[in-house]
Design an enzyme around this catalytic site. Structure first.
Site, short mmCIF file in Angstrom:
data_model
loop_
_atom_site.label_atom_id
_atom_site.label_comp_id
_atom_site.label_asym_id
_atom_site.label_seq_id
_atom_site.Cartn_x
_atom_site.Cartn_y
_atom_site.Cartn_z
N GLU A 1 10.08 1.08 10.60
CA GLU A 1 11.09 2.13 10.38
C GLU A 1 10.38 3.45 10.60
O GLU A 1 9.57 3.86 9.77
CB GLU A 1 11.62 2.08 8.93
CG GLU A 1 12.41 0.84 8.59
CD GLU A 1 13.72 0.76 9.34
OE1 GLU A 1 14.22 1.80 9.82
OE2 GLU A 1 14.24 -0.35 9.46
N LYS B 1 0.86 -1.18 0.00
CA LYS B 1 0.00 0.00 0.00
C LYS B 1 0.89 1.23 0.00
O LYS B 1 1.52 1.57 1.00
CB LYS B 1 -0.92 0.05 1.22
CG LYS B 1 -2.03 1.06 0.97
CD LYS B 1 -2.54 1.79 2.19
CE LYS B 1 -1.65 2.85 2.72
NZ LYS B 1 -1.56 4.07 1.88
N GLY C 1 3.06 4.01 13.48
CA GLY C 1 3.74 2.82 13.99
C GLY C 1 3.06 2.27 15.23
O GLY C 1 2.89 1.05 15.38
N CYS D 1 13.77 10.97 6.95
CA CYS D 1 13.72 10.47 8.33
C CYS D 1 15.02 10.75 9.06
O CYS D 1 15.02 10.97 10.26
CB CYS D 1 13.41 8.98 8.33
SG CYS D 1 14.49 8.06 7.23
N GLY E 1 7.18 4.84 8.24
CA GLY E 1 6.29 5.99 8.38
C GLY E 1 6.47 6.62 9.74
O GLY E 1 7.50 6.47 10.39
N SER E 2 5.43 7.31 10.17
CA SER E 2 5.54 8.10 11.40
C SER E 2 5.40 7.22 12.64
O SER E 2 4.76 6.17 12.60
CB SER E 2 4.45 9.17 11.40
OG SER E 2 3.19 8.54 11.42
N GLU F 1 9.96 15.84 15.61
CA GLU F 1 10.24 15.71 14.18
C GLU F 1 9.34 16.69 13.41
O GLU F 1 8.12 16.57 13.45
CB GLU F 1 9.98 14.27 13.73
CG GLU F 1 10.40 14.03 12.30
CD GLU F 1 10.26 12.56 11.88
OE1 GLU F 1 9.29 11.92 12.30
OE2 GLU F 1 11.14 12.08 11.14
P1 NAD Z 1 2.50 8.24 7.94
O1 NAD Z 1 2.71 7.34 9.09
O2 NAD Z 1 1.46 9.28 8.04
O3 NAD Z 1 2.17 7.40 6.63
C1 NAD Z 1 2.98 6.35 6.20
C2 NAD Z 1 2.13 5.29 5.55
O4 NAD Z 1 1.27 4.74 6.54
C3 NAD Z 1 1.23 5.82 4.42
O5 NAD Z 1 1.18 4.87 3.39
C4 NAD Z 1 -0.11 5.91 5.11
O6 NAD Z 1 -1.20 5.80 4.23
C5 NAD Z 1 -0.06 4.74 6.05
N1 NAD Z 1 -0.97 4.83 7.19
C6 NAD Z 1 -1.41 5.95 7.83
N2 NAD Z 1 -2.27 5.61 8.80
C7 NAD Z 1 -2.37 4.26 8.80
C8 NAD Z 1 -3.09 3.33 9.58
N3 NAD Z 1 -3.90 3.72 10.55
N4 NAD Z 1 -2.93 2.01 9.30
C9 NAD Z 1 -2.11 1.60 8.35
N5 NAD Z 1 -1.41 2.44 7.55
C10 NAD Z 1 -1.53 3.76 7.78
O7 NAD Z 1 3.92 8.85 7.65
P2 NAD Z 1 4.28 9.95 6.57
O8 NAD Z 1 3.89 11.27 7.11
O9 NAD Z 1 3.77 9.52 5.25
O10 NAD Z 1 5.87 9.80 6.52
C11 NAD Z 1 6.70 10.53 7.33
C12 NAD Z 1 7.25 9.68 8.45
O11 NAD Z 1 7.95 8.56 7.93
C13 NAD Z 1 8.26 10.44 9.28
O12 NAD Z 1 8.04 10.21 10.65
C14 NAD Z 1 9.60 9.83 8.84
O13 NAD Z 1 10.64 9.96 9.78
C15 NAD Z 1 9.21 8.43 8.58
N6 NAD Z 1 10.19 7.77 7.70
C16 NAD Z 1 11.06 6.87 8.25
C17 NAD Z 1 12.03 6.27 7.48
C18 NAD Z 1 12.99 5.28 8.08
O14 NAD Z 1 13.69 4.61 7.32
N7 NAD Z 1 13.08 5.16 9.39
C19 NAD Z 1 12.11 6.56 6.11
C20 NAD Z 1 11.21 7.48 5.57
C21 NAD Z 1 10.25 8.08 6.39
#
Ligand code: NAD
Length: 489
Positions: free
Chosen positions: A259, A184, A242, A293, A237-238, A390
């Site tokens: 991650e 997804k 997570g 990130c 993601g965030s 962040e």
């Molecule tokens: P986000 O968590 O909002 O979204 C990430 C993904 O999760 C998207 O595909 C989103 O649709 C999905 N998502 C959102 N809510 C969900 C739920 N309830 N259930 C399942 N999936 C869901 O994050 P973002 O704002 O898109 O990305 C930014 C974050 O990602 C930052 O915190 C950044 O540090 C982190 N990030 C980490 C790394 C790493 O390698 N550690 C790399 C890139 C980004």
């Protein structure tokens, strides 16, 4: 639409399930925007629980029947090599798509995202026929050994900041290990994932091995993580999402890899090559408009060189060229969305309210597109929100230190643990910093490089659990099976 190419192929707007392109079961669609112009790029099929159901079934079927489980590792590896070759041959197509959807300058996408994705595919292509078990002679009366078997159906959820690359970081090792996948992509950047799905079919990946369901996190994402047919969730993601995923995965006791976020420090000692530290820390802070990130969001500088460092970093921020990602010579594009822009501007206001001084930037740029000026805050204290949280935008905080202990305590003093850098010419100090910095990656006299051969991830806390990349990612996508064969049984 003013894209440099047309998104005409039907599959670029639909979802990939069982090797075929489908509309969503409920016929819903959503739009994806160009963050530089706020114009609609495309209508994309919007998946929800019913589409996830179909995708998980397709992935389960492909895991247990048909061509995929019958293949050798070498055959899987050849498909991954072919996929890498398609990315290389048609690089301009996918670079343009990724840059348009995500707002990252074309040149940066060409230089960084695409080569990293290709290298990752080739690295795991090479592993596919080298995933071996181990003979463990436990008993005299039995032949005992340990097999490595695919973990099963993997749910992959990725963010928008490196849409293609982050997806490949997970897909490549999972495929090398023989898993099947439901991906997804982020709702803000679905296009490069769909492009990748088409390329994977062209490379010979059997139907159902890689399924792609675009949609919102709270709909398609939530349905994926709580689906009992998923064996492992691999998420980037965030931290907030997570946490949600951990809770949802607990229901079915699904394995997870997370991650998550970062608030990485770049620690600059007085003996460092200051120009190099300024240049690379500046790139670390502002690459992809700070939406990284591991962005260098906290620069911890020896008070002896603090003023000179701040002056040079501010000059560098002011010299950056900001504009439409499709133009040449642009260093910085927009942030991804109006929500993200507002969040960044709110943090800038918070920093000013906390008493930090914006010595560069500090405002939105223009009235169309989500552009924020590269912003440098000086006079930041360790406890301030801009030093702790962040921001995910082009905002860097500079903090001063008087001795090494204080530098370490400032650098380690957040809830994150993803990456950190130390700048010094003193080899003893460099080794001490490697030991003392709590981070999954420590850079010395550089900032930001990653490589498919090296593990990537946080040491815990808000940076998550587990590692992408490197040899150890093969453990993410395999299970151990212990085998006993009784002698004379
Ligand atoms: P986000 O968590 O909002 O979204 C990430 C993904 O999760 C998207 O595909 C989103 O649709 C999905 N998502 C959102 N809510 C969900 C739920 N309830 N259930 C399942 N999936 C869901 O994050 P973002 O704002 O898109 O990305 C930014 C974050 O990602 C930052 O915190 C950044 O540090 C982190 N990030 C980490 C790394 C790493 O390698 N550690 C790399 C890139 C980004």
């Amino acid at each position: 639409m003013n894209a440099p190419f047309k998104i005409e192929a039907d599959q670029s707007k639909r979802m990939l399930i069982g090797g075929e392109w489908h509309n969503s079961v409920r016929g819903k669609t959503f739009t994806t925007l160009n963050p530089a112009t706020e114009e609609v790029i495309a209508e994309v099929a919007e998946g929800d629980a019913s589409d996830i159901e179909a995708a998980v079934q397709a992935a389960r079927g492909a895991l247990t029947r048909g061509a995929w489980p019958a293949m050798t590792g070498a055959q899987r590896g050849r498909i991954l090599y072919r996929l890498a070759a398609i990315l290389r041959e048609r690089s301009e197509e996918v670079v343009a798509l990724e840059s348009l959807d995500g707002g990252k300058p074309l040149a940066a996408t060409r230089r960084m995202d695409l080569p990293a994705a290709i290298d990752c595919l080739e690295y795991y292509a090479g592993w596919a026929d080298k995933i071996t078990g181990e003979v463990v002679p436990a008993r005299r009366d039995a032949i005992t050994y340990v097999q490595r078997v695919p973990v099963g159906v993997v749910g992959v959820i990725v963010p928008w900041n490196f849409a293609l690359m982050n997806a490949v970081w997970k897909i490549a090792p999972a495929l090398a290990c023989g898993c099947t996948i439901v991906l997804k992509p982020a709702e803000l950047t679905p296009l490069s994932a769909l492009w990748l799905g088409a390329a994977a079919l062209e490379a010979g990946l059997p139907p159902g091995v890689l399924n792609i369901v675009p949609g919102y996190g709270t709909q398609a994402g939530a349905a994926l993580v709580s689906h009992p047919g998923i064996d492992k969730i691999s998420f980037t993601g965030s931290p907030r999402t997570g946490q949600f995923i951990m809770r949802a995965a607990a229901e079915n006791i699904t394995k997870i890899g997370l991650e998550l976020g970062g608030k990485s420090a770049s620690v600059v000692f007085a003996d460092a090559n200051l120009d190099s530290a300024v240049r690379q820390t500046g790139s670390g802070a502002f690459f992809n408009a700070g939406q990284v990130c591991s962005a260098a969001t906290r620069v911890v500088v020896d008070r002896k060189v603090h003023d000179e460092f701040v002056e040079k970093l501010a000059a560098r921020a002011n010299a950056l060229r900001i504009g439409d990602p499709r133009e040449t010579d642009v260093n910085l594009g927009p942030v991804i969305s109006s929500t993200q822009m507002q969040r960044v501007l709110d943090y800038i206001a918070i920093g000013k309210g906390e008493g930090a001084q914006a010595v560069a930037g500090g405002a939105r740029l223009g009235g169309r597109g989500y552009f924020v000026q590269p912003t440098v805050f000086a006079g930041v204290k360790g406890g301030m929100r801009v030093a702790q949280e962040e921001i995910f935008g082009p905002v860097v905080s500079v903090l001063a230190f008087d001795d090494e202990d204080e530098a370490v305590s400032l650098a380690n003093g957040t809830a994150y643990s993803l990456a950190a850098a130390a700048w010094t010419k003193d080899i003893d100090r460099a080794h001490r910093m490697i030991e003392r910095l709590r981070a999954g990656t420590v850079w010395v006299n550089t900032y930001g490089p990653t490589d498919a051969r090296l593990p990537w991830g946080g040491m815990g806390g808000q940076s998550g659990i587990g590692r992408d990349l490197g040899r150890s990612a093969l453990d993410n996508y395999t299970e151990q099976k212990a085998v006993w064969i009784q002698r004379g049984g």
